[in-house]
Design a protein around this motif. Structure first.
Motif, PDB file in Angstrom:
ATOM      1  N   GLU A 267       0.842  -1.182   0.000  1.00  0.00           N
ATOM      2  CA  GLU A 267       0.000   0.000   0.000  1.00  0.00           C
ATOM      3  C   GLU A 267       0.879   1.235   0.000  1.00  0.00           C
ATOM      4  OE1 GLU A 267      -4.087  -0.931   1.872  1.00  0.00           O
ATOM      5  OE2 GLU A 267      -2.600  -1.274   3.396  1.00  0.00           O
ATOM      6  N   SER A 268       0.243   2.409   0.020  1.00  0.00           N
ATOM      7  CA  SER A 268       1.047   3.624  -0.026  1.00  0.00           C
ATOM      8  C   SER A 268       1.939   3.682   1.216  1.00  0.00           C
ATOM      9  CB  SER A 268       0.145   4.859  -0.097  1.00  0.00           C
ATOM     10  OG  SER A 268      -0.854   4.793   0.878  1.00  0.00           O
TER      11      SER A 268
ATOM     12  N   ALA B  26      -5.190  -9.587   5.261  1.00  0.00           N
ATOM     13  CA  ALA B  26      -6.019  -8.378   5.352  1.00  0.00           C
ATOM     14  C   ALA B  26      -6.136  -7.708   3.983  1.00  0.00           C
ATOM     15  CB  ALA B  26      -5.403  -7.402   6.356  1.00  0.00           C
TER      16      ALA B  26
ATOM     17  N   ALA C 125      -9.555  -7.256   1.979  1.00  0.00           N
ATOM     18  CA  ALA C 125     -10.053  -5.897   1.759  1.00  0.00           C
ATOM     19  C   ALA C 125     -10.375  -5.637   0.297  1.00  0.00           C
ATOM     20  CB  ALA C 125      -9.021  -4.888   2.242  1.00  0.00           C
ATOM     21  N   ALA C 126      -9.690  -6.337  -0.616  1.00  0.00           N
ATOM     22  CA  ALA C 126      -9.910  -6.076  -2.033  1.00  0.00           C
ATOM     23  C   ALA C 126     -11.283  -6.600  -2.435  1.00  0.00           C
ATOM     24  CB  ALA C 126      -8.822  -6.748  -2.856  1.00  0.00           C
ATOM     25  N   PRO C 127     -12.163  -5.712  -2.883  1.00  0.00           N
ATOM     26  CA  PRO C 127     -13.507  -6.165  -3.225  1.00  0.00           C
ATOM     27  C   PRO C 127     -13.503  -6.985  -4.522  1.00  0.00           C
ATOM     28  CG  PRO C 127     -13.289  -3.836  -3.694  1.00  0.00           C
ATOM     29  CD  PRO C 127     -12.006  -4.269  -3.065  1.00  0.00           C
ATOM     30  N   VAL C 128     -14.282  -8.054  -4.556  1.00  0.00           N
ATOM     31  CA  VAL C 128     -14.328  -8.887  -5.757  1.00  0.00           C
ATOM     32  C   VAL C 128     -15.609  -8.576  -6.530  1.00  0.00           C
ATOM     33  CG1 VAL C 128     -12.944 -10.718  -4.780  1.00  0.00           C
ATOM     34  CG2 VAL C 128     -15.410 -10.788  -4.493  1.00  0.00           C
ATOM     35  N   PRO C 129     -15.543  -8.655  -7.847  1.00  0.00           N
ATOM     36  CA  PRO C 129     -16.727  -8.327  -8.647  1.00  0.00           C
ATOM     37  C   PRO C 129     -17.736  -9.466  -8.671  1.00  0.00           C
ATOM     38  CG  PRO C 129     -14.867  -8.813 -10.078  1.00  0.00           C
ATOM     39  CD  PRO C 129     -14.369  -8.942  -8.681  1.00  0.00           C
TER      40      PRO C 129
ATOM     41  N   ARG D  72     -15.491  -9.619   7.391  1.00  0.00           N
ATOM     42  CA  ARG D  72     -14.741  -8.449   7.791  1.00  0.00           C
ATOM     43  C   ARG D  72     -15.403  -7.762   8.980  1.00  0.00           C
ATOM     44  NH1 ARG D  72     -14.370  -5.698   2.470  1.00  0.00           N
ATOM     45  NH2 ARG D  72     -15.980  -4.288   3.226  1.00  0.00           N
TER      46      ARG D  72
ATOM     47  N   ARG E 239     -14.131  -7.067  12.736  1.00  0.00           N
ATOM     48  CA  ARG E 239     -14.012  -5.731  13.305  1.00  0.00           C
ATOM     49  C   ARG E 239     -14.714  -5.666  14.658  1.00  0.00           C
ATOM     50  NH1 ARG E 239     -16.663  -2.371   9.703  1.00  0.00           N
ATOM     51  NH2 ARG E 239     -18.429  -2.209  11.112  1.00  0.00           N
TER      52      ARG E 239
ATOM     53  N   ASP F 144      -5.944   3.412  -0.158  1.00  0.00           N
ATOM     54  CA  ASP F 144      -5.463   2.030  -0.154  1.00  0.00           C
ATOM     55  C   ASP F 144      -6.638   1.075   0.038  1.00  0.00           C
ATOM     56  OD1 ASP F 144      -2.749   2.333  -0.529  1.00  0.00           O
ATOM     57  OD2 ASP F 144      -2.400   2.824   1.571  1.00  0.00           O
ATOM     58  N   VAL F 145      -6.465  -0.175  -0.419  1.00  0.00           N
ATOM     59  CA  VAL F 145      -7.591  -1.119  -0.346  1.00  0.00           C
ATOM     60  C   VAL F 145      -8.071  -1.361   1.073  1.00  0.00           C
ATOM     61  CG1 VAL F 145      -7.660  -2.505  -2.433  1.00  0.00           C
ATOM     62  CG2 VAL F 145      -5.911  -2.960  -0.726  1.00  0.00           C
ATOM     63  N   THR F 146      -7.147  -1.456   2.036  1.00  0.00           N
ATOM     64  CA  THR F 146      -7.608  -1.732   3.399  1.00  0.00           C
ATOM     65  C   THR F 146      -8.417  -0.557   3.929  1.00  0.00           C
ATOM     66  OG1 THR F 146      -5.425  -0.998   4.117  1.00  0.00           O
ATOM     67  CG2 THR F 146      -5.797  -3.343   4.067  1.00  0.00           C
TER      68      THR F 146
ATOM     69  N   GLN G 109     -10.007   1.547   1.938  1.00  0.00           N
ATOM     70  CA  GLN G 109     -11.218   1.546   1.114  1.00  0.00           C
ATOM     71  C   GLN G 109     -12.284   0.671   1.754  1.00  0.00           C
ATOM     72  OE1 GLN G 109     -11.467   1.150  -3.266  1.00  0.00           O
ATOM     73  NE2 GLN G 109     -11.911  -0.983  -2.884  1.00  0.00           N
ATOM     74  N   ALA G 110     -11.883  -0.512   2.226  1.00  0.00           N
ATOM     75  CA  ALA G 110     -12.841  -1.424   2.840  1.00  0.00           C
ATOM     76  C   ALA G 110     -13.493  -0.769   4.046  1.00  0.00           C
ATOM     77  CB  ALA G 110     -12.144  -2.722   3.251  1.00  0.00           C
TER      78      ALA G 110
ATOM     79  N   ASP H 139     -17.464   0.131   4.337  1.00  0.00           N
ATOM     80  CA  ASP H 139     -18.244  -0.398   5.466  1.00  0.00           C
ATOM     81  C   ASP H 139     -18.961   0.734   6.195  1.00  0.00           C
ATOM     82  OD1 ASP H 139     -17.477  -2.914   4.890  1.00  0.00           O
ATOM     83  OD2 ASP H 139     -16.002  -3.119   6.508  1.00  0.00           O
TER      84      ASP H 139
ATOM     85  N   HIS I 135     -15.723   3.347 -10.916  1.00  0.00           N
ATOM     86  CA  HIS I 135     -15.340   2.596 -12.110  1.00  0.00           C
ATOM     87  C   HIS I 135     -15.005   1.162 -11.725  1.00  0.00           C
ATOM     88  CE1 HIS I 135     -11.528   3.520 -10.252  1.00  0.00           C
ATOM     89  NE2 HIS I 135     -11.031   2.519 -10.927  1.00  0.00           N
TER      90      HIS I 135
ATOM     91  N   GLY J 149     -15.645  -4.166  -8.222  1.00  0.00           N
ATOM     92  CA  GLY J 149     -15.565  -4.708  -6.869  1.00  0.00           C
ATOM     93  C   GLY J 149     -16.337  -3.835  -5.894  1.00  0.00           C
TER      94      GLY J 149
END
Lengths: 280, 619
Positions: A46-47, A250, A254-258, A270, A274, B517-519, B521-522, B526, B544, B547
């Motif tokens: 990540e960043s 994690a 966290a990456a959403p799937v289509p 998730r 939490r 970042d994806v984490t 983003q989740a 939520d 766009h 997911g």
């Protein structure tokens, strides 16, 4: 593990930014990785994880505090400028932003000729031939060389940037988030192009991305980076499907799937985690 | 739907790029199109020519006195009249141009050469060199110019050349500053990195990539400096330092005119006019140069981040073009309904339709995804609902029913009341949405004060409550911080908290997690979902990312070049997409692709799907 001698070998790399000791920031804290000839290594994080810093260090664009980088058996950690110039033909780069990576005031032909200009053995005609050949290879129309970047879309510019990277027939290309700025439909084309070029030319690639699914699709092996350190490394498919380290887990979670049903299940998982951590 | 798609040729989707204009016009060609620039250049060329060709052009000897014809107004014999000694003013003016032009040339050349090199070196090489040059420049700027010039003239026995060289050295500071900042901008461009990685040396990079990009702003600065040099040179001559009378100079002529201003006011006109026109010419030239340079940036040849969506390639014949009464009935249960929203851009070639007759319905507590790629009009749609369309675009039609009240989307001023109260909005760049000068608490209080009339202490408590609501840990501490002291994810939470301040019924979220970042983003997704459930707030989510659609949306609407291709529940869209474009887009996602196989691109998919479609219709 690696049968052939590694093309790129990074050992215990440390990079620290900042001038004074009080304000310094350790971007990389001892990273080691290796890429064999013709292999694609995915670098996920990540960043702030330091993934871009690794790419810049390999390309000689950032000062290295400690550790070593070897290319084809030669230590290039502190290669002098002259050696770096020669390495420019073997070590190339594709950036994320296809807008900033092409000079708007120069024609595509002038831009593509740049990596070849350090090779005195090439005549003007030879350079022109190579440009026409590479443009055909990346699927751009023939008159592209005379036109300016402003006349092309983001996806087309990224093809041109890729053409610039491979025109000198390099052995390793660092791809820093090459598809992150592109639309999904264009992303697929660019990923396919990178894969084809990699196979045709026997390129090795360091593929840097924040997106595990993209990395899984193009890489042989994947390295997961977290705050300047490697937390997991392995077969690309394996890392994506059966992550071992909690951070990778994690990331995958966290990456959403289509897929709405699958994603709902993921989301519930998730949420449960939490709530559990909140009450704990 | 599939009918209209079948008529869309597959090659429509091959990226052809924005309509290719002719070659991007270079700086000088753009400059040459400006009448003021041409006039200014013509004047300057004429003055320079006069200065050089004075012996041939001047009708008389500039020093020849004719005491029988003093202080004359213009006549056949003396086109610009004569002065107090009967000398021909036109001849003196023509001869006097030489020291002025020479002085300007000396000062400008020195300033240009010195300032250009210093600024370029400081900007390009940076580090200690930059620090040293910047200090030097600051020093030069701090010196009192006129005093220095006068002392130089005193020391060097009124030598005009030395004075103008000194002026050039002092003027180089301003040029250096401009050159440095322009170089700094270019230096960060990735193509400089790419050139360096390719093995190009600094000299080649500077010549090929840096100089062409900083020449525009430099010309602006130089012409402004030239105007200053004209005034300095004539000023010195006016004081009688520099070229000695009776030799003609423009400044000296002004001085002579000032001596007889009461009985011969005309004498001031030729010399004063020439000076004024020359200064004006340099100023106008600088202005035109700045405009010409600015056009280069804004024409989209540079960061056309979003290439203007080309007009829809083949406007598929819709059975009912535009909004029709049949579709105009808003859904009775919807909290927000839009009918026939049409957005156009005003261009050189007339209006271009960006969003064409869009309908949408948003049920209470639901989340509607607007999905599309760049140029599809998804962001414009959300902005039109807020009445915040960017300049150059406007809604020409469209009605909105929000909680039973009707609004005309073509009249954005009527929507002002809704913004931040019934309608909330969050943006893609959370940091850019916060003002760096104010604390987080200030941002929230601002909105709370605007919408409620609660006393300050109550508003403060509410601000903390809002931060708790968006799950910010330790809200009291965060409230005191400035935007740069929090992370991107936190900033987006603050953005959400701010939009929640007035209890909106509908929240518009424009790519709220794309920059995160994806984490993170989740977490944000939520949060949005929980808030929408808890506050029964409806959400429009522009994205766009399939997911994100699968994660957060109840219904989705697929946009392509401003046209709604399909609108269905999320389950339907994913399991049984109706439109070939939707199918193709879903298949292009690497998530569904087999490893080692090429990804099905939009073109491949469409060709295949259209073939199948043909077979079906034939059978």
């Amino acid at each position: 593990m690696i049968p052939a001698p590694a093309l790129l070998e990074v050992k215990d790399l440390h990079v620290t930014y900042g001038q004074s000791r009080r304000r310094e920031f350790q971007a990389l804290k001892g990273v080691s990785l290796a890429i064999s000839p013709g292999e694609t290594l995915g670098l996920v994080g990540e960043s702030g994880s330091g993934k871009t810093t690794i790419g810049r260090a390999v390309l000689g664009q950032t000062p290295i505090s400690d550790g070593s980088i070897a290319f084809d058996g030669e230590d290039i950690t502190h290669a002098p400028r002259r050696r770096r110039k020669e390495l420019g033909r073997q070590l190339q780069v594709v950036f994320q932003d296809p807008y900033s990576s092409l000079n708007p005031a120069r024609t595509i032909g002038q831009t593509l000729a740049e990596p070849l200009s350090t090779d005195p053995s090439l005549s003007r005609d030879a350079i022109r031939g190579r440009i026409a050949e590479i443009l055909r290879r990346v699927g751009m129309p023939e008159d592209t060389a005379e036109r300016y970047p402003g006349q092309f879309s983001g996806g087309q510019r990224q093809r041109i940037a890729i053409a610039r990277a491979v025109i000198g027939r390099p052995r390793l290309v660092v791809c820093d988030e090459p598809v992150s700025a592109l639309d999904l439909s264009v992303q697929a084309q660019v990923l396919n192009l990178l894969n084809e070029l990699q196979q045709d030319m026997g390129l090795a690639m360091l593929f840097i991305s924040h997106d595990l699914t993209v990395v899984r699709h193009v890489s042989h092996r994947t390295v997961v980076l977290y705050r300047g350190q490697i937390v997991e490394e392995g077969d690309a498919q394996e890392v994506n499907d059966h992550p071992q380290h909690p951070y990778t887990q994690a990331l995958v979670d966290a990456a959403p799937v289509p897929d709405p049903a699958l994603q709902r299940a993921k989301r519930e998982k998730r949420r449960a985690r939490r709530l559990a951590s909140a009450t704990a | 739907m599939s009918e209209s798609a079948a008529e869309t040729p597959a090659d429509v989707f091959t990226a052809k790029g924005p309509a290719s204009q002719d070659k991007p016009t270079r700086f000088f060609r753009r400059l040459a199109r400006k009448p003021l620039a041409i006039a200014a250049t013509a004047w300057l060329v004429a003055v320079s020519a006069a200065a050089v060709l004075a012996p041939w052009l001047a009708p008389a000897d500039p020093l020849a006195q004719d005491l029988l014809a003093v202080k004359q107004t213009p006549s056949q014999a003396h086109l610009l009249g004569t002065d107090a000694f009967g000398r021909d003013v036109l001849s003196r003016l023509v001869y006097g141009a030489w020291p002025t032009i020479l002085g300007i040339a000396e000062a400008v050349l020195i300033a240009c050469a010195l300032g250009f090199v210093l600024g370029l070196a400081a900007g390009y090489f940076g580090r200690w060199l930059d620090r040293a040059i910047t200090q030097l420049v600051d020093l030069l700027l701090a010196l009192p110019g006129l005093v220095i010039l006068l002392s130089i003239l005193a020391v060097f026995n009124r030598d005009m050349t030395v004075a103008m060289v000194t002026l050039g050295i002092m003027g180089s500071a301003g040029i250096a500053r401009v050159a440095r900042s322009a170089t700094l901008n270019v230096r960060n461009e990735l193509y400089i990195d790419a050139a360096r990685i390719s093995g190009l040396g600094d000299a080649a990079i500077i010549v090929r990539h840096v100089v062409p990009r900083i020449i525009g702003p430099l010309i602006v600065q130089l012409s402004l400096f030239a105007a200053t040099a004209v005034l300095a040179q004539t000023g010195i001559s006016f004081l009688g330092l520099g070229v000695q009378p009776p030799a003609p100079t423009w400044g000296g002529m002004v001085y002579e005119a000032s001596q007889t201003i009461t009985d011969d006011p005309w004498l001031l006109a030729p010399s004063g006019g020439a000076i004024a026109l020359t200064v004006l010419a340099f100023g106008l030239l600088g202005d035109s140069a700045r405009d010409a340079a600015a056009e280069g940036w804004t024409r989209g040849t540079r960061r056309g981040r979003r290439p203007a969506p080309s007009p829809r390639p083949t406007p598929s014949p819709r059975p009912t073009p535009g909004p029709t009464p049949a579709t105009a009935a808003a859904s009775p249960t919807a909290v927000l309904s839009v009918r026939g929203l049409t957005i156009v851009a005003d261009g050189d070639t007339g209006e271009r339709v960006l969003v064409d007759g869009m309908d949408l319905d948003l049920e209470q507590g639901q989340t509607l995804g607007i999905v599309g790629e760049s140029g599809s009009g998804k962001t414009l749609t959300s902005l039109a609902i807020m009445g915040l369309l960017p300049p150059g675009t406007r809604a020409t039609a469209g009605t909105m029913v929000l909680e039973g009240a009707r609004y005309n989307l073509a009249r954005p001023e009527t929507l002002r009341r809704l913004r931040g109260s019934t309608l909330g909005m969050i943006f893609q760049e959370p940091m850019a949405a916060l003002d760096p000068c104010f604390t987080i608490e200030h941002h929230l209080l601002e909105v709370l004060r605007h919408h409620g009339k609660a006393p300050r202490s109550q508003a403060k408590a509410r601000a903390i409550e809002l931060l708790e609501l968006v799950r910010i840990p330790d809200p009291k501490d965060v409230a005191r911080r400035y935007p740069h002291q929090i992370s991107g994810g936190m900033a987006q939470r603050v953005g959400i908290a701010r939009s929640l301040a007035a209890n909106p019924r509908v929240l518009l979220a424009d790519e709220p997690t794309t920059a995160l970042d994806v984490t993170v983003q989740a977490e944000i997704l939520d949060l949005l979902r929980d808030l929408s459930e808890a506050e029964s707030m409806a959400v429009i989510l522009v994205t766009h990312d399939w997911g994100v659609v699968a994660d957060s949306c109840d219904r989705a609407l697929v946009l392509y070049h401003g046209e709604t291709l399909e609108s269905a529940t999320v389950e339907q869209i994913f399991s049984a997409p109706q439109h070939p474009y939707t199918k193709a887009l879903l298949r292009a996602n690497p998530h569904n692709a087999a490893v080692g196989q090429p990804l099905p691109t939009i073109q491949d998919s469409l060709r295949e799907l259209l073939d199948d479609h043909d077979k079906e219709t034939v059978a």
